[in-house]
Design an enzyme around this catalytic site. Structure first.
Site: not given
Ligand code: NAD
Length: 260
Positions: A139, A152
């Site tokens: 991130s 985080y």
């Molecule tokens: N949402 C944001 O603003 C943002 C910003 C920067 C980076 N990210 C990163 O992008 C990636 C995708 O996140 P997103 O935005 O799609 O969020 P999201 O919450 O929609 O997706 C996360 C997914 O991870 C799964 N998950 C959580 N715990 C788990 C576990 N123990 N085992 C297996 N699966 C598990 C959830 O069920 C979900 O489907 C992540 O690594 C997140 O940290 C997100």
């Protein structure tokens, strides 16, 4: 010809959000994709929608036994594993005073230990193939600091250290390890804090607008960066952090200065 033709790629956290988009794009690039998540119904639905190139596995990334089973099943069915995208993650918003040790441990478990276990699980297969690409989804909170995300941010900075050490250890075995660092993703990740964040909506909009390229980072842009790192186009690229952030980490943006 697709960038990932004949590859087998496992994407964690692919039942929704950015991971689901990655799974779709990886399949469009020619790979067989294994979706893995704890959200079974949503994950199966995404795999069904992608079609023959996709299959869903239930996996909790914090479980070493779960990882062993996921890799065993993938090898039994597809015979190889070329790419691993460690995308699953959880968020906590709150100052350090409002972050309990239990919450902190949970974020490290899912966001950092999970990718560590995944890396270990795919190693012997990738070494035997003398080929593999591992991409951790970090991130911008893993590149610069931000208040309210101490647990985080720690988990996402840790991923970058893991990637760099592994890149050096595994390059001679034909395995590359990199991170992508998006500026945004699925708003559903912020679900539990949405109400608390409402009074600060203007500040949040300014956060996304004051970048070189203003606005939310498209999921597809993150997916394409991952595809680059999985593909042979990046065959000499290892140990890097690739921001997909519209320039959010390039420096400070002062809107008025663009009129001078
Ligand atoms: N949402 C944001 O603003 C943002 C910003 C920067 C980076 N990210 C990163 O992008 C990636 C995708 O996140 P997103 O935005 O799609 O969020 P999201 O919450 O929609 O997706 C996360 C997914 O991870 C799964 N998950 C959580 N715990 C788990 C576990 N123990 N085992 C297996 N699966 C598990 C959830 O069920 C979900 O489907 C992540 O690594 C997140 O940290 C997100």
């Amino acid at each position: 010809m697709g960038a990932l033709d004949s590859q087998v790629v496992l994407v964690t956290g692919s039942a929704r959000g950015v991971g689901a988009t990655m799974a779709r794009s990886v399949a469009e690039a020619g790979a067989s994709v294994v979706l893995a998540d704890i959200r079974v119904d949503e994950g199966e639905a995404v795999a069904k929608e992608i079609g023959r190139a996709a299959r869903f596995l239930e996996l909790d990334v914090t479980s070493e036994a779960g990882w062993a089973q996921a890799v065993e099943q993938t090898l039994a069915r597809q015979g190889r594993i070329d790419g691993l995208v460690n995308n699953a993650a959880v968020l906590h918003i709150g100052t350090v005073e409002h972050t309990s040790p239990e919450v902190f441990r949970r974020l490290i478990d899912v966001n950092t230990l999970g990718p560590f276990l995944g890396t270990r699980a795919v190693l012997s297969a990738m070494k035997a193939q003398a080929r593999g690409s591992i991409v951790h989804v970090s991130s911008i909170d893993g590149l610069i600091g931000m208040n309210g995300v101490s647990a985080y941010a720690t988990s996402k900075w840790g991923l970058r250290g893991l990637a760099k050490a592994c890149a050096l250890e595994l390059g001679r075995s034909g395995i590359r390890v990199n991170t992508v660092c998006p500026a945004g993703g699925n708003p559903e990740m912020f679900g539990p804090w949405q109400e608390q964040m409402m009074p600060f909506i203007e500040e949040t909009v300014a956060y996304t607008e004051n970048r070189g390229i203003p606005g939310e980072t498209p999921f597809e842009a993150i997916a394409q960066a991952v595809i680059f790192l999985l593909s042979d186009a990046s065959r000499h690229v290892t140990g890097i952090d690739l921001p997909v952030d519209g320039g959010a980490t390039a420096g400070r943006f002062i809107p008025g200065f663009n009129t001078l």
